[in-house]
Scaffold this active site. Structure first.
Site, short mmCIF file in Angstrom:
data_model
loop_
_atom_site.label_atom_id
_atom_site.label_comp_id
_atom_site.label_asym_id
_atom_site.label_seq_id
_atom_site.Cartn_x
_atom_site.Cartn_y
_atom_site.Cartn_z
N SER A 144 10.21 11.46 69.40
CA SER A 144 9.47 11.03 70.54
C SER A 144 9.97 9.85 71.18
O SER A 144 10.64 8.96 70.56
CB SER A 144 7.95 10.74 70.26
OG SER A 144 7.07 10.15 71.22
N TYR A 158 1.81 6.11 64.87
CA TYR A 158 2.57 7.50 65.32
C TYR A 158 4.10 7.20 65.82
O TYR A 158 5.19 7.73 65.25
CB TYR A 158 1.89 8.28 66.50
CG TYR A 158 2.71 9.41 66.93
CD1 TYR A 158 2.68 10.57 66.71
CD2 TYR A 158 3.38 9.20 68.20
CE1 TYR A 158 3.23 11.67 66.93
CE2 TYR A 158 3.94 10.42 68.72
CZ TYR A 158 4.28 11.41 68.24
OH TYR A 158 4.63 12.52 68.58
#
Length: 249
Positions: A144, A158
């Site tokens: 990501s 995250y």
């Protein structure tokens, strides 16, 4: 010529589902892995079969090492050795400042996003590696752009898990290149998936997308195109690489 077999973890929705449908159109036999949502996984399978593709759903929680081993055994029995793996399964928790989070939350995120991906790569090596009697293969890890920007005040834990995926992708790719295995990562940005709702803000992409250079959020199918290129022979000279799909961020 035998059809190549691809395993996509977390393929019941979002980027995983979009990738499953796209690679099926390119002739892959698709293994749709899911954790809990059997109906959504079966819907993806039905969509693929309607278009003449081949797909099979197999349940497994990749955060559990034994279930990962069993998943690969089931694939071997049902279809044979995979030649491609897409590690798409991932989780996050509700938006929060990092200082307000607890270690149990971090552990849960890392167990799926990092250790689950690592376990799947380790098992895939046994299927693919020339030294293990395989014919080589390709692996794509879903990272990501949060790994670069850190997601302050929202998802620092995250983002940290995806930073670990970046490091792992690079190191693992260099270890296994001589065994005929290419390993790369795709780093999506703001993409319209249900993950944002799971994080507590269903319209997060609508809020932040207009601030990007391309002035919009992305679609799962746009990320799937990058993944398809990396699992195909068209990217035969690419390993230990990263493709950012983030609207210019």
């Amino acid at each position: 010529m035998n059809q190549p077999i691809i395993l996509i973890t977390g393929a019941s929705q979002g980027i995983g589902a979009a990738t499953a449908k796209l690679v099926a159109e390119e002739g892959f036999i698709v293994i749709i892995n899911y954790r809990t949502n059997a109906k959504a996984a079966l819907d993806v399978e039905k969509d693929i079969r309607k278009k003449g593709g081949i797909a099979h759903c197999i349940q497994a929680d990749i955060s559990q090492p034994k279930q990962v081993v069993d998943l690969f055994k089931k694939i071997q029995t049902k279809c044979g050795a995979i030649s491609a793996l897409v590690n798409s399964a991932g989780i996050l928790s509700t938006q929060s400042r990092f200082i307000d989070t607890e270690p149990e939350r971090w552990k849960k995120i890392f167990q799926t996003n990092v250790f689950g991906t690592m376990h799947c790569c380790q098992e895939a090596f046994k299927h693919m590696a020339i030294s293990q009697g395989g014919s080589g293969g390709t692996i794509v890890n879903l990272s990501s752009l949060a790994s670069i920007y850190g997601s302050p005040n929202e998802y620092v834990d995250y983002a940290a898990s995806k930073g670990a995926i970046d490091s792992f992708t690079k190191g693992f790719a260099l270890e296994v290149a001589g065994d005929g295995i290419r390993v790369n990562a795709v780093r999506p940005g703001l993409i319209y998936t249900k993950m944002h709702a799971e994080g507590g803000e269903a319209r997060r992409v609508d809020r932040l997308g207009p601030n990007l250079p391309l002035k919009r959020g992305g679609q799962p199918e746009e990320v799937a195109q990058a993944i398809l290129w990396l699992v195909s022979d068209k990217s035969s000279y690419t390993t230990a690489g990263f493709i950012d799909v983030g609207g210019g961020r």
